[in-house]
Design an enzyme around this catalytic site. Structure first.
Site, PDB file in Angstrom:
ATOM      1  N   CYS A 161       0.343  13.468  27.425  1.00  0.00           N
ATOM      2  CA  CYS A 161       1.326  12.422  28.097  1.00  0.00           C
ATOM      3  C   CYS A 161       1.763  13.017  29.439  1.00  0.00           C
ATOM      4  O   CYS A 161       1.932  12.308  30.460  1.00  0.00           O
ATOM      5  CB  CYS A 161       2.471  11.947  27.227  1.00  0.00           C
ATOM      6  N   LYS A 167      -2.064  22.977  28.049  1.00  0.00           N
ATOM      7  CA  LYS A 167      -2.778  21.509  28.264  1.00  0.00           C
ATOM      8  C   LYS A 167      -2.556  20.941  29.680  1.00  0.00           C
ATOM      9  O   LYS A 167      -3.716  20.266  29.976  1.00  0.00           O
ATOM     10  CB  LYS A 167      -2.140  20.563  27.185  1.00  0.00           C
ATOM     11  N   HIS A 204       9.295  10.797  30.842  1.00  0.00           N
ATOM     12  CA  HIS A 204       9.042  12.065  31.163  1.00  0.00           C
ATOM     13  C   HIS A 204       9.146  12.292  32.639  1.00  0.00           C
ATOM     14  O   HIS A 204       8.931  11.310  33.397  1.00  0.00           O
ATOM     15  CB  HIS A 204       7.694  12.890  30.665  1.00  0.00           C
TER      16      HIS A 204
END
Length: 333
Positions: free
Chosen positions: A133, A215, A243
């Protein structure tokens, strides 16, 4: 695949991302003539409201994907590794939200606005991966800058909401709010999240970066198909959803803040907010990513800084998955 009689499965339908996917199906009038919902055995038989009716939750089992055209997985890497290949063998095109296949060389890692052309051909394994994400949100801002000046290095700090840890993370913050000022009993997070920030998301690796931080590095390189170094620090903050990321970007060619802003404005799925800047509370529940505070970095040449915010349940997960499914239907339906 018959787009007029499409059968779609959602695995992890009772989770935060699964429910967001179902919400987006309604919002975008997604053409699912038949819908199969799967979750863990403890949720079997539960009913989820959808399109004015109710759909029952099923358990995963051999043959459960027969007749399914597209299967969207949002149930964690373990279940994806176990059941996504089964879904592919039984004829479904799989869109996987977990980390299980992202770095597999045979599995395309896709953000439609950036590399959607990878969806034009179904890979031999019939699995497409949805990015992390946070990676998705920062990549949406990096891509137009990369096209303008070729990004070389990125230093990024993410401020990640509790919904990034799923429904359990949201419930933990809500419970700590109710219980305050009594001592918190953290279960989902390694420390109390209320009135705190935690500079750890996922486990630490040998290089002292966390798995989440690596990641971002690895997936950004794969999505942008570029030799970019991303040094990330991932921080959990007591925000319910959306976020935020602070980034400093070094490019090969000079890119002024004005050039970066113009490139971002012209890129689909990203907006500039400069009155005064994007914040999670304003970006929650919205599809686009929002960029602000673009400025020259004071520490070196060819460097700019920016701030980007995105609802990670949307562009970071559910929206990106649904966009991928829509592309597949247009191309192969």
């Amino acid at each position: 695949m018959n787009k007029d009689n499409l059968t779609v499965a959602v695995v992890g339908a009772t989770g935060a991302v699964g429910r967001e996917i179902l919400s987006m199906f309604s919002e975008r009038r997604f053409p699912a003539a038949n819908l199969k919902l799967f979750a863990s055995p403890r949720s079997e038989g539960a009913e989820i409201k959808f399109e004015g009716g109710r759909a029952s939750v099923l358990s995963l089992a051999p043959g459960c994907f027969e007749g399914v055209d597209i299967a969207i997985f949002s149930a964690g890497a373990g279940r994806s590794r176990e059941y996504a290949p089964q879904a592919a063998r039984e004829g479904a095109v799989v869109i996987d939200n977990s980390s299980a296949f992202r770095m597999d060389g045979d599995v395309p890692l896709v953000i439609p606005e950036i590399n959607g052309g990878l969806l034009d051909e179904i890979p031999p394994g019939r699995i497409f991966a949805n990015p992390n994400c946070t990676t998705a949100i920062i990549a949406m801002a990096l891509k137009p800058i990369h096209d303008e000046g070729v990004v070389k290095n990125v230093v990024a700090t993410s401020f990640q909401s509790v919904s990034g840890a799923g429904a359990g993370g949201m419930a933990e913050l809500e419970q700590q709010l109710r219980d305050w000022p009594s001592p918190a009993r953290p279960e989902v997070f390694p420390a109390r999240i209320l009135l705190n920030v935690i500079p750890q998301i996922d486990v630490f690796l040998d290089n002292n970066y966390t798995k989440e931080e690596m990641k971002i590095h690895n997936e950004a390189r794969k999505i942008l198909a570029a030799d970019i170094n991303v040094s990330a620090t991932a921080v959990r903050v007591p925000v319910m959803r959306a976020h935020s990321i602070s980034a400093t970007v070094e490019t090969e060619k000079p890119v002024s803040p004005e050039m970066a802003a113009d490139a971002i404005r012209a890129f689909p799925g990203v907006q500039i907010v400069d009155d005064p800047y994007p914040m999670p509370i304003d970006c929650s529940g919205r599809d686009d990513c929002f960029v602000g505070r673009i400025r020259r970095d004071l520490t070196g040449e060819n460097r700019i800084c920016f701030w980007v915010v995105g609802d990670q349940l949307r562009k970071g997960a559910a929206l990106n998955s649904v966009q991928m499914a829509e592309w597949i239907i247009r191309r192969h339906g």
